[in-house]
Design a protein around this motif. Sequence first.
Motif, PDB file in Angstrom:
ATOM      1  N   ASP A  54      49.407  69.620  82.039  1.00 34.36           N
ATOM      2  CA  ASP A  54      49.107  70.555  80.944  1.00 34.36           C
ATOM      3  C   ASP A  54      47.690  70.277  80.420  1.00 34.36           C
ATOM      4  N   SER A  55      46.806  71.248  80.575  1.00 34.61           N
ATOM      5  CA  SER A  55      45.409  71.054  80.178  1.00 34.61           C
ATOM      6  C   SER A  55      45.220  71.303  78.687  1.00 34.61           C
ATOM      7  N   VAL A  56      44.633  70.333  78.017  1.00 32.43           N
ATOM      8  CA  VAL A  56      44.433  70.408  76.571  1.00 32.43           C
ATOM      9  C   VAL A  56      42.936  70.347  76.286  1.00 32.43           C
ATOM     10  N   ALA A  57      42.453  71.329  75.541  1.00 28.54           N
ATOM     11  CA  ALA A  57      41.017  71.390  75.224  1.00 28.54           C
ATOM     12  C   ALA A  57      40.634  70.271  74.269  1.00 28.54           C
ATOM     13  N   MET A  58      39.377  69.863  74.332  1.00 28.15           N
ATOM     14  CA  MET A  58      38.840  68.852  73.424  1.00 28.15           C
ATOM     15  C   MET A  58      37.579  69.423  72.780  1.00 28.15           C
ATOM     16  N   ARG A  59      37.665  69.607  71.455  1.00 32.27           N
ATOM     17  CA  ARG A  59      36.517  70.181  70.752  1.00 32.27           C
ATOM     18  C   ARG A  59      36.368  69.466  69.419  1.00 32.27           C
ATOM     19  N   ARG A  60      35.194  69.533  68.850  1.00 34.15           N
ATOM     20  CA  ARG A  60      34.901  68.849  67.589  1.00 34.15           C
ATOM     21  C   ARG A  60      36.043  69.014  66.586  1.00 34.15           C
ATOM     22  N   GLY A  61      36.524  67.884  66.107  1.00 31.04           N
ATOM     23  CA  GLY A  61      37.563  67.878  65.079  1.00 31.04           C
ATOM     24  C   GLY A  61      38.978  67.817  65.623  1.00 31.04           C
ATOM     25  N   GLU A 109      32.077  69.646  73.269  1.00 29.53           N
ATOM     26  CA  GLU A 109      33.238  70.275  73.861  1.00 29.53           C
ATOM     27  C   GLU A 109      33.010  70.408  75.359  1.00 29.53           C
ATOM     28  N   GLY A 110      34.011  70.881  76.064  1.00 29.34           N
ATOM     29  CA  GLY A 110      33.835  71.097  77.491  1.00 29.34           C
ATOM     30  C   GLY A 110      34.707  70.203  78.355  1.00 29.34           C
ATOM     31  N   VAL A 111      35.232  69.121  77.772  1.00 32.47           N
ATOM     32  CA  VAL A 111      36.154  68.284  78.527  1.00 32.47           C
ATOM     33  C   VAL A 111      37.578  68.685  78.165  1.00 32.47           C
ATOM     34  N   TRP A 112      38.454  68.569  79.149  1.00 30.28           N
ATOM     35  CA  TRP A 112      39.888  68.796  78.925  1.00 30.28           C
ATOM     36  C   TRP A 112      40.654  67.555  79.336  1.00 30.28           C
ATOM     37  N   THR A 113      41.679  67.288  78.596  1.00 31.00           N
ATOM     38  CA  THR A 113      42.605  66.230  78.995  1.00 31.00           C
ATOM     39  C   THR A 113      43.823  66.915  79.590  1.00 31.00           C
ATOM     40  N   VAL A 114      44.220  66.485  80.768  1.00 36.27           N
ATOM     41  CA  VAL A 114      45.387  67.100  81.387  1.00 36.27           C
ATOM     42  C   VAL A 114      46.529  66.087  81.363  1.00 36.27           C
ATOM     43  N   VAL A 115      47.604  66.463  80.700  1.00 37.10           N
ATOM     44  CA  VAL A 115      48.730  65.551  80.467  1.00 37.10           C
ATOM     45  C   VAL A 115      49.955  66.120  81.173  1.00 37.10           C
ATOM     46  N   LYS A 169      44.603  70.797  66.218  1.00 37.69           N
ATOM     47  CA  LYS A 169      43.286  71.436  66.226  1.00 37.69           C
ATOM     48  C   LYS A 169      42.603  71.325  64.871  1.00 37.69           C
ATOM     49  N   TRP A 170      41.277  71.239  64.907  1.00 39.53           N
ATOM     50  CA  TRP A 170      40.482  71.086  63.699  1.00 39.53           C
ATOM     51  C   TRP A 170      40.710  72.230  62.710  1.00 39.53           C
ATOM     52  N   GLU A 171      40.871  73.419  63.257  1.00 34.32           N
ATOM     53  CA  GLU A 171      41.088  74.591  62.405  1.00 34.32           C
ATOM     54  C   GLU A 171      42.183  74.346  61.357  1.00 34.32           C
ATOM     55  N   HIS A 207      46.190  58.537  85.605  1.00 33.84           N
ATOM     56  CA  HIS A 207      47.007  57.328  85.582  1.00 33.84           C
ATOM     57  C   HIS A 207      47.970  57.423  84.393  1.00 33.84           C
ATOM     58  N   ARG A 208      48.849  56.432  84.313  1.00 34.00           N
ATOM     59  CA  ARG A 208      49.685  56.353  83.110  1.00 34.00           C
ATOM     60  C   ARG A 208      49.907  54.900  82.771  1.00 34.00           C
ATOM     61  N   HIS A 209      50.192  54.661  81.493  1.00 32.98           N
ATOM     62  CA  HIS A 209      50.357  53.288  81.011  1.00 32.98           C
ATOM     63  C   HIS A 209      51.223  53.316  79.754  1.00 32.98           C
ATOM     64  N   THR A 210      51.805  52.170  79.466  1.00 29.19           N
ATOM     65  CA  THR A 210      52.651  52.112  78.264  1.00 29.19           C
ATOM     66  C   THR A 210      51.821  52.107  76.982  1.00 29.19           C
ATOM     67  N   GLN A 211      50.542  51.787  77.101  1.00 37.65           N
ATOM     68  CA  GLN A 211      49.708  51.821  75.903  1.00 37.65           C
ATOM     69  C   GLN A 211      49.662  53.236  75.319  1.00 37.65           C
ATOM     70  N   ASN A 212      49.906  53.325  74.043  1.00 38.52           N
ATOM     71  CA  ASN A 212      49.770  54.589  73.334  1.00 38.52           C
ATOM     72  C   ASN A 212      48.294  54.872  73.104  1.00 38.52           C
ATOM     73  N   ALA A 213      47.936  56.148  73.182  1.00 39.37           N
ATOM     74  CA  ALA A 213      46.521  56.494  73.135  1.00 39.37           C
ATOM     75  C   ALA A 213      46.303  57.776  72.343  1.00 39.37           C
ATOM     76  N   PHE A 214      45.061  58.001  71.956  1.00 35.57           N
ATOM     77  CA  PHE A 214      44.650  59.323  71.454  1.00 35.57           C
ATOM     78  C   PHE A 214      43.172  59.514  71.749  1.00 35.57           C
ATOM     79  N   ARG A 215      42.757  60.758  71.642  1.00 35.44           N
ATOM     80  CA  ARG A 215      41.338  61.121  71.691  1.00 35.44           C
ATOM     81  C   ARG A 215      41.003  61.783  70.361  1.00 35.44           C
TER      82      ARG A 215
END
Lengths: 381, 381, 381, 381
Positions: A144-151, A135-141, A238-240, A121-129
Amino acid sequence: MNMGTSPVQLQAVQAPGQPDVTPDLEDLYRNFEKEMLVPLWTEIGDLMPSHPRSQAKPHLWRWSNLRELAARAGDLVPVGRGGERRAIALANPSLGGRPFATPTLWAAIQYLLPGEDAPEHRHTQNAFRFIVEGEGVWTVVGGDSVAMRRGDFLPQPGWNWHAHYNVSTRPMSWIDGLDIPFQYLADTQFFEYGREEIPDDEKVSGDLSRSERLWGYPGLRPLSERIPSSGTPLLSYKWEYTDRALAEQLAVGADGLGGGLLDPGHAAIRYTNPVNGGDVLSTIRAEMHRVLPGVETRPRREVGSSVVQVFDGSGTVTVGNETWSVTRGDLFTVPSWKDFSVRSEAGATDSDSGALDLFRFSDLPVFEALGLYRSTVEENR
Amino acid sequence: MNMGTSPVQLQAVQAPGQPDVTPDLEDLYRNFEKEMLVPLWTEIGDLMPSHPRSQAKPHLWRWSNLRELAARAGDLVPVGRGGERRAIALANPSLGGRPFATPTLWAAIQYLLPGEDAPEHRHTQNAFRFIVEGEGVWTVVGGDSVAMRRGDFLPQPGWNWHAHYNVSTRPMSWIDGLDIPFQYLADTQFFEYGREEIPDDEKVSGDLSRSERLWGYPGLRPLSERIPSSGTPLLSYKWEYTDRALAEQLAVGADGLGGGLLDPGHAAIRYTNPVNGGDVLSTIRAEMHRVLPGVETRPRREVGSSVVQVFDGSGTVTVGNETWSVTRGDLFTVPSWKDFSVRSEAGATDSDSGALDLFRFSDLPVFEALGLYRSTVEENR
Amino acid sequence: MNMGTSPVQLQAVQAPGQPDVTPDLEDLYRNFEKEMLVPLWTEIGDLMPSHPRSQAKPHLWRWSNLRELAARAGDLVPVGRGGERRAIALANPSLGGRPFATPTLWAAIQYLLPGEDAPEHRHTQNAFRFIVEGEGVWTVVGGDSVAMRRGDFLPQPGWNWHAHYNVSTRPMSWIDGLDIPFQYLADTQFFEYGREEIPDDEKVSGDLSRSERLWGYPGLRPLSERIPSSGTPLLSYKWEYTDRALAEQLAVGADGLGGGLLDPGHAAIRYTNPVNGGDVLSTIRAEMHRVLPGVETRPRREVGSSVVQVFDGSGTVTVGNETWSVTRGDLFTVPSWKDFSVRSEAGATDSDSGALDLFRFSDLPVFEALGLYRSTVEENR
Amino acid sequence: MNMGTSPVQLQAVQAPGQPDVTPDLEDLYRNFEKEMLVPLWTEIGDLMPSHPRSQAKPHLWRWSNLRELAARAGDLVPVGRGGERRAIALANPSLGGRPFATPTLWAAIQYLLPGEDAPEHRHTQNAFRFIVEGEGVWTVVGGDSVAMRRGDFLPQPGWNWHAHYNVSTRPMSWIDGLDIPFQYLADTQFFEYGREEIPDDEKVSGDLSRSERLWGYPGLRPLSERIPSSGTPLLSYKWEYTDRALAEQLAVGADGLGGGLLDPGHAAIRYTNPVNGGDVLSTIRAEMHRVLPGVETRPRREVGSSVVQVFDGSGTVTVGNETWSVTRGDLFTVPSWKDFSVRSEAGATDSDSGALDLFRFSDLPVFEALGLYRSTVEENR
């Protein structure tokens, strides 16, 4: 005529600065109610205080509780179109039971089981994760698939299509931050449904998203890319890099080269938009702070509210009159114009860096943009 | 009265659009000369052409010649206070023998022997260093030592103290770019001498400068640092990142993810100020372009001038009516509003990346700031 | 090979800070010439002085001379396509006889006979008209006729179509200011011819131009109008307002309400773009100063050059080492970083306001935009 | 443990997109309540609608009622320290009885008797006064007395000291507009008391305030004055100019010169800050619209809310599903994303200009600054 049905209810009281309570005044007030009018003189103390007296209060949520309840929701609540996300939001105790961590900010734990998709979905609300563990989930924007890992910190400017999917064999939870309360109060929200599922061939093409491959180098702008009109084109910090930047600030401070630190033993970065150096989102600022063991930061007071999550380490936090011991994952609110300081605990066993790392997000860009920002720092202790 | 001594010299000519040549007109012109006046009607074709007709011309300098002459200067010309730098500048053949590569830009090879120091000074002229080969010299800016190695780009905003020193056992040469001609024509130059020598304990404290340690992470702003009023606080853009960014753009383009490339086979980055995403210097833009072997870029024409150095690979360059074969280190000028295109040579033996890498700097930020920028790209070939 | 044909000519001299003059050095210099190279060490004093040493010099042109020569040109030189304008430009004596009042600014007297049209054209050069005496000519900009009368200031951002026509029974002269030298040096000029004559029905539709009718009210923006991308949409700043604004500043200063004046007895306005409050033209700043009789302004020194015309009154002007008595219409240059002050003469008989009114235009917006502006004011006399 | 005391109250309902109602789910919801958590899936429809569904509603207040109640308050309610102002605010019927005209805007009628002073204070809330009838009161801002007369608009950026005094022999009422609700919700308010009375020698020094004398000329910036960091330095936009500007727009439109009008017969100005051309206040936009008799404007829908007062004339207003006949002084609200159009009544007897003049203020600058603004205009009727 039943005045009691008017949403306006005025009470004449005998008090300094108030008019004498007389039958005429009572009659005037009934007429105000009837005409949907409220005088300033009965409300000014509440509406125009000498300094912000936030309706929100300092409050702490324990990560262990959040995680456990999210897991139970994982058993009971499916993820799909309509509910959209298995997200459970912090409700500030003095904001009427609404899912508002502060008057302007939403903070929620989101939870996704192996194989699950959260629909697009999409919305005007600004968001972050922001990811405190797992780890193991990806956000696809926008494909474009973006990895989600600690940090990792994943900003997502409003009106971009996005979904999440879990390609791992374990559940994963993380923190969502949005400006839902602000846009709710301001009546600025738009929302659209996208695809219910992300096709497999769009999932996880590599370790780095397209966004990071094009925008993830310090000071190097890809000439081929359009400049987005609002919000950062870099979709993961990225956390690095965050970890290294904080470590280097502390090292520069220790080297005596000048600068590097906000306080002795206190380093911090702000996540910024490489396009213009400003905040990643027009309504949300995000920062990571590192406080060395044994160090206590100076109390700081600011216009605007924030939510803080302990990323690493343990310590003691003071917000206004509240003081809590906190550890990894714990979340708390800092209302407008409340003193805020932290003390990092020496020898915390849950800290990778040996220090107290705090992730903080706030609504300060709104008030900077409108000329309403103020702050004070206690100079001497 | 000797009119001939006036710097103004007017000649009446019989021509379309010109007044009739009569004794009265000649007398008028003599009076103009005496009063230091020049009519528009005799000059308009030169002053107000239908499009820019640059006083500068396309010209090529061979790196092999520059390096050899710089080395000879190393034998004959000491470095020290007064002369300040062993720098040898490109003089555009049609700019009157002055050391101006273009009407606004200075480009020079600088050469420093082992153990030599170039003394500290500061000036309002904006500057940068770019290194096409070698290493061992450091630029120290306000006490912060910055390494110089092949591929590194070191911007240096005006009015910062700076010096160079060679701690290696070999001579080193590199390219200096400045806005000396622009500031000379505009009468904006200030200059001050600093220390004649940099004390040993200020030299080379580590691989990374303080600047890079604080500002060198993508999208992460150090909260402890003041924002400089003009020009980038990041003092080195290391080759490692530039190379990787260009490689990723080409990979993204090849992956068919959309975008990534200016033309098929043509990637490019602009060096930007992390504080605001703008150009690294207020008067100079710098970019690195990578063109895959066999690829020819579309002719592009722009207001403003640039100087290009071949960083890697070989190929053919066309600027206006000039065409040259070029190879590593060669430098050439692109005057305002001249078509510019390159063809990368397949199988170039001197290319690390296998492609033609071009470093380019220009005065375009000046014209963008003033609303005078224009460009065209040939759409179909 | 005849080295003498190279535009580069280098002379080895025995001097402090210079290398020893030896046959080897001479040979090196000959090779530099051959390769179109110029060393920094022989040029640094000229190119990088400790502060601006303008190539231009302070110079004065008498209005009486300009007017007389313009009238003679009116007899001898037709106005039409090709020559475009009967404009006669100030040539700074130390800028090589070119029609450059300063390194960046053009200033000319233009002269138009009754019934004459100056044909329509447009160019990227930013321009303005300022009228020290007379009336009867109109400037038509994009079809909008703008009156020209004593004291009016008519800015004209680049690339707008414009022509002039004289509907009166008397010749009229005025001052044109442009950034021709800047755009000439920067190679940014474009030029196009428009209509040769303006049709009668487009001429003079009323006292106020369309531009003034829509944009000429303090702080009121017409919602129907597009915002121009560069330069002011207000095409005339009428004397009536300028005069009143200066008078009110002096009155406010005299009332002791605080502020109002730059120096005691010295008021000034800057002409600004109502769209953004910035300068009317991206490359030219224009101001009107009023100095009360007997008042002397503090010497002021600035980066950038200006041209000043005496609009009213008489006085003494000091620029660097030059001092002149000036009166209505006289024009003079203030080169970069030269002290500039004026003394207003008591009892000047040619002053409407009883004071010395000075119209001044400069290139300062260029240097402010690029971070190169500096100034000093002498604080104590 | 009594869960009922938690401000969070969750109800499991059997509905599409919601989890099955089971004892386990009920138990989970009780635990959410206990931990101050609210799931997204139960709230998303309310929080994230497909487009703004304002909590506020269209509502109309009659000027005749407001004026009468204000006069009665004049009899009963003194003005002085504590209550500060005899101001009576519009309370939107669906905003819980609070004195909020819209979620972000305050609008009140203020009333001051002959000889009364409203004491000095300052606050971060941005404010303005607009006068639909009468005269005789002055607002004194930082010691500068500004007249208030029919049609005048007096913006007052936050944190300036201000008071009001009535030097006439008649009561006067006017409209105050502020961003009180926005700053209340955002917790950004600061407030300080100033002097209780304004000394006589500070009152009314002339027809024009110091502010107008220095800043009130079109496009002319007083060089002596500091630029205020936020909000306009021009403290009154007099009706004389607003009226003339609107009349000229209509005349330009009628002349067929192009432009001038938003719709045929519909002219409008925005009050702007002469310093930067932006809105007069960082959080409030103000405009005056003039609609010729018989003309109906196209329905327009915008993000953000506004309050409109009929300044002159009569007509019919449609906001969303509400339609009202309106006349001089009437006030109404336009909630976010509601269609808004007006029809001007031919032959209105209360119109000086013969047209319908509407004063409108809104919170749109907030949303433009944050990238949240959107609008639509119905193109064909």
